[in-house]
Write a protein that holds these residues in place. Structure first.
Motif, PDB file in Angstrom:
ATOM      1  N   UNK A  11       0.835  -1.199   0.000  1.00  0.00           N
ATOM      2  CA  UNK A  11       0.000   0.000   0.000  1.00  0.00           C
ATOM      3  C   UNK A  11       0.873   1.253   0.000  1.00  0.00           C
ATOM      4  N   UNK A  12       1.898   1.258   0.854  1.00  0.00           N
ATOM      5  CA  UNK A  12       2.782   2.425   0.940  1.00  0.00           C
ATOM      6  C   UNK A  12       3.478   2.681  -0.386  1.00  0.00           C
ATOM      7  N   UNK A  13       3.935   1.623  -1.048  1.00  0.00           N
ATOM      8  CA  UNK A  13       4.645   1.802  -2.319  1.00  0.00           C
ATOM      9  C   UNK A  13       3.705   2.233  -3.432  1.00  0.00           C
ATOM     10  N   UNK A  14       2.451   1.830  -3.330  1.00  0.00           N
ATOM     11  CA  UNK A  14       1.467   2.299  -4.308  1.00  0.00           C
ATOM     12  C   UNK A  14       1.229   3.800  -4.144  1.00  0.00           C
ATOM     13  N   UNK A  15       1.200   4.251  -2.897  1.00  0.00           N
ATOM     14  CA  UNK A  15       1.010   5.678  -2.627  1.00  0.00           C
ATOM     15  C   UNK A  15       2.253   6.483  -3.014  1.00  0.00           C
ATOM     16  N   UNK A  16       3.431   5.949  -2.646  1.00  0.00           N
ATOM     17  CA  UNK A  16       4.672   6.674  -2.889  1.00  0.00           C
ATOM     18  C   UNK A  16       5.094   6.676  -4.349  1.00  0.00           C
ATOM     19  N   UNK A  17       4.742   5.615  -5.043  1.00  0.00           N
ATOM     20  CA  UNK A  17       5.249   5.453  -6.400  1.00  0.00           C
ATOM     21  C   UNK A  17       6.722   5.135  -6.405  1.00  0.00           C
ATOM     22  N   UNK A  18       7.219   4.571  -5.297  1.00  0.00           N
ATOM     23  CA  UNK A  18       8.636   4.240  -5.157  1.00  0.00           C
ATOM     24  C   UNK A  18       8.769   3.162  -4.083  1.00  0.00           C
ATOM     25  N   UNK A  19       9.899   2.441  -4.070  1.00  0.00           N
ATOM     26  CA  UNK A  19      10.090   1.417  -3.030  1.00  0.00           C
ATOM     27  C   UNK A  19      10.094   2.035  -1.639  1.00  0.00           C
ATOM     28  N   UNK A  20       9.540   1.342  -0.683  1.00  0.00           N
ATOM     29  CA  UNK A  20       9.547   1.808   0.707  1.00  0.00           C
ATOM     30  C   UNK A  20      10.975   1.765   1.227  1.00  0.00           C
ATOM     31  N   UNK A  21      11.507   2.901   1.762  1.00  0.00           N
ATOM     32  CA  UNK A  21      12.928   2.934   2.132  1.00  0.00           C
ATOM     33  C   UNK A  21      13.243   2.331   3.492  1.00  0.00           C
ATOM     34  N   UNK A  22      12.228   1.946   4.266  1.00  0.00           N
ATOM     35  CA  UNK A  22      12.455   1.346   5.584  1.00  0.00           C
ATOM     36  C   UNK A  22      11.705   0.020   5.670  1.00  0.00           C
ATOM     37  N   UNK A  23      12.083  -0.758   6.640  1.00  0.00           N
ATOM     38  CA  UNK A  23      11.398  -2.027   6.889  1.00  0.00           C
ATOM     39  C   UNK A  23      10.159  -1.770   7.739  1.00  0.00           C
ATOM     40  N   UNK A  24       9.158  -2.632   7.597  1.00  0.00           N
ATOM     41  CA  UNK A  24       7.910  -2.502   8.354  1.00  0.00           C
ATOM     42  C   UNK A  24       7.690  -3.752   9.192  1.00  0.00           C
ATOM     43  N   UNK A  25       7.304  -3.545  10.454  1.00  0.00           N
ATOM     44  CA  UNK A  25       6.839  -4.653  11.294  1.00  0.00           C
ATOM     45  C   UNK A  25       5.416  -4.347  11.726  1.00  0.00           C
ATOM     46  N   UNK A  26       4.515  -5.271  11.496  1.00  0.00           N
ATOM     47  CA  UNK A  26       3.096  -5.066  11.805  1.00  0.00           C
ATOM     48  C   UNK A  26       2.730  -5.705  13.138  1.00  0.00           C
ATOM     49  N   UNK A  96       3.529  12.141   2.081  1.00  0.00           N
ATOM     50  CA  UNK A  96       3.228  10.717   2.070  1.00  0.00           C
ATOM     51  C   UNK A  96       1.774  10.419   2.368  1.00  0.00           C
ATOM     52  N   UNK A  97       1.260  10.968   3.464  1.00  0.00           N
ATOM     53  CA  UNK A  97      -0.102  10.631   3.861  1.00  0.00           C
ATOM     54  C   UNK A  97      -1.118  11.506   3.135  1.00  0.00           C
ATOM     55  N   UNK A  98      -0.759  12.756   2.856  1.00  0.00           N
ATOM     56  CA  UNK A  98      -1.678  13.643   2.140  1.00  0.00           C
ATOM     57  C   UNK A  98      -2.035  13.106   0.761  1.00  0.00           C
ATOM     58  N   UNK A 103      -7.071  11.022  -6.266  1.00  0.00           N
ATOM     59  CA  UNK A 103      -7.901   9.956  -6.847  1.00  0.00           C
ATOM     60  C   UNK A 103      -7.082   8.782  -7.354  1.00  0.00           C
ATOM     61  N   UNK A 104      -5.853   9.006  -7.784  1.00  0.00           N
ATOM     62  CA  UNK A 104      -5.029   7.930  -8.332  1.00  0.00           C
ATOM     63  C   UNK A 104      -4.633   6.894  -7.294  1.00  0.00           C
ATOM     64  N   UNK A 105      -4.734   7.250  -6.022  1.00  0.00           N
ATOM     65  CA  UNK A 105      -4.366   6.265  -4.995  1.00  0.00           C
ATOM     66  C   UNK A 105      -5.580   5.865  -4.150  1.00  0.00           C
ATOM     67  N   UNK A 106      -6.767   6.050  -4.697  1.00  0.00           N
ATOM     68  CA  UNK A 106      -7.964   5.637  -3.951  1.00  0.00           C
ATOM     69  C   UNK A 106      -7.983   4.132  -3.714  1.00  0.00           C
ATOM     70  N   UNK A 107      -7.426   3.383  -4.654  1.00  0.00           N
ATOM     71  CA  UNK A 107      -7.387   1.934  -4.467  1.00  0.00           C
ATOM     72  C   UNK A 107      -6.547   1.572  -3.250  1.00  0.00           C
ATOM     73  N   UNK A 108      -5.416   2.283  -3.092  1.00  0.00           N
ATOM     74  CA  UNK A 108      -4.584   2.053  -1.916  1.00  0.00           C
ATOM     75  C   UNK A 108      -5.332   2.420  -0.644  1.00  0.00           C
TER      76      UNK A 108
END
Length: 432
Positions: A11-26, A96-98, A103-108
């Motif tokens: 989801x983050x990469x879809x919003x950013x249009x670029x690879x996520x630069x940090x690791x994520x732990x959920x 990032x969050x804004x 509309x292009x990231x509504x799917x995300x």
């Protein structure tokens, strides 16, 4: 089915249009993203709800303050890696969050909504400044409330962060290896020399904090000082300090708004880290009041954080995190604006010294102090308040280092009609 971390990364990469630069732990323990980088820890689905209910920096800030969002590893590196997406995409690009509003990231956004379920509004952290509209900013009452929100969080907490000097502004570093105490002493001495202080002069210290400038000026230069602050906790600490130094005959600490000072003229005025609280609509009034309080030939040293100018100044907006949790109603202006307003008030601006790198170095020392005494800092305030200060100071250090903001000492004179400023020909030697 993907684990939560992989879904968040996608989801983050879809919003950013670029690879996520940090690791994520959920929250389910899963991890995704580049190894060897700081880990963005999403402790609870509630963090996603905060972002969706309040898209933008404020939602992100609420998640951090509440502990729903954290960073494991080097906080500076994490902020540095994410800065491009959150703060530094240019005036015309969303953060990032804004960008969730696009509309292009509504799917995300729909994917995030599904992952955040149930979609109920999370409670607002109690540390957030509550407001009833913004129509009455920078009145005497609202300024008292804002100052109390920031400074009345406990003198012991500030002592832990600032160290024995209790100076809450940019230090002046002779070398990077100097101690924080030495650098703060050198800053106070630099201010005194720029003001040309001599025994018997009267100094007004506007926003006197915990009394460091007042004590230094009286003890080292023999001046009589009036220090004003809106914080009762600061004033109590400063008065005790003055008494312990045996300076009660030369230093008076008042809980007073600078607009209410009527016992001029003063020979010199110091305003160190206070003018950021004044506000754009009040700045000319602030400058005019200080001009009125100075004797002809008197000097003002205005030490103030500045931001970079925008192509469209009407588009300027305050930082949501800082406005809600750190400096309510604080505003930064470009250096040129500050100088122009001081001149409009009647001052002759004689010197400007930029100390941007000095503030970055100071902030890193404050962060190190807090991190080294983290359990004590939490005990003295709260986990949320300690988290606010750690993020605020670390992010501010990077902002100074990246030239997003700066800090300047502006020396101005109430030059008399005969044009004699009283400054030496070689002013940079700072001799009276």
């Amino acid at each position: 089915m993907q684990d939560a971390a992989s879904r968040l990364k996608d989801i983050a990469e879809q919003v950013l249009g670029a690879p996520l630069p940090v690791r994520v732990r959920a929250w389910d323990g899963s991890e995704a993203g580049p190894p060897g980088t700081p880990v963005l820890v999403v402790r609870h689905r509630r963090a996603l709800r905060r972002l969706l209910w309040k898209p933008g920096e404020l939602g992100l800030a609420r998640a951090w303050v509440a502990g729903d969002l954290d960073v494991e590893g080097d906080l500076y590196r994490a902020l540095d890696l994410l800065a491009e997406f959150i703060w530094e995409r240019g005036e015309d690009a969303p953060g990032l969050v804004d960008s969730l509003r696009d509309p292009q990231v509504r799917a995300a956004a729909r994917s995030l909504l599904a992952l955040a379920a149930p979609f109920v509004p999370p409670p607002v952290p109690r540390e957030e400044m509550r407001r009833h509209g913004r129509l009455h900013r920078h009145t005497k009452g609202s300024d008292r409330q804002a100052v109390s929100h920031h400074y009345d969080v406990g003198n012991d907490f500030y002592a832990l962060v600032l160290g024995p000097s209790m100076v809450y502004s940019c230090a002046y570093w002779a070398t990077p290896e100097a101690t924080l105490e030495d650098a703060q002493r050198d800053k106070l001495e630099l201010v005194c020399r720029k003001l040309g202080l001599r025994p018997g002069m009267r100094l007004l210290d506007v926003g006197c904090g915990w009394g460091s400038m007042a004590v230094h000026a009286a003890r080292e230069h023999g001046v009589r000082v009036v220090g004003v602050t809106l914080s009762r906790e600061q004033a109590a600490y400063a008065r005790k300090r003055v008494a312990e130094e045996g300076l009660t005959d030369r230093v008076e600490i008042r809980v007073q708004d600078y607009r209410d000072v009527r016992d001029g003229p003063y020979d010199a005025i110091s305003s160190i880290g206070m003018a950021e609280h004044v506000g754009a609509e009040r700045y000319l009034e602030y400058a005019s009041d200080l001009y009125r309080l100075l004797a002809p030939g008197g000097r003002l040293l205005n030490h103030q954080i500045a931001r970079r100018p925008l192509r469209d100044e009407s588009a300027y907006s305050v930082d949501e995190f800082i406005d809600a949790y750190v400096f309510p109603d604080g505003e930064l202006a470009p250096l040129g604006t500050t100088v122009s307003l001081l001149e409009r008030a009647g001052f002759e601006v004689r010197d400007v010294e930029a100390l941007r790198e000095h503030y970055a170095h100071t902030l890193r020392h404050w962060v190190a102090n807090l991190e080294a005494h983290w359990p004590e800092g939490v005990r003295l305030t709260s986990p949320a308040r300690a988290r606010i200060w750690r993020l605020y100071m670390a992010a501010s250090a990077l902002a100074f280092e990246r030239n997003r903001i700066g800090v300047n000492q502006v020396l101005a004179v109430r030059t008399p009609e005969n044009g004699e400023s009283g400054l030496p020909l070689r002013a940079r030697e700072w001799r009276a």
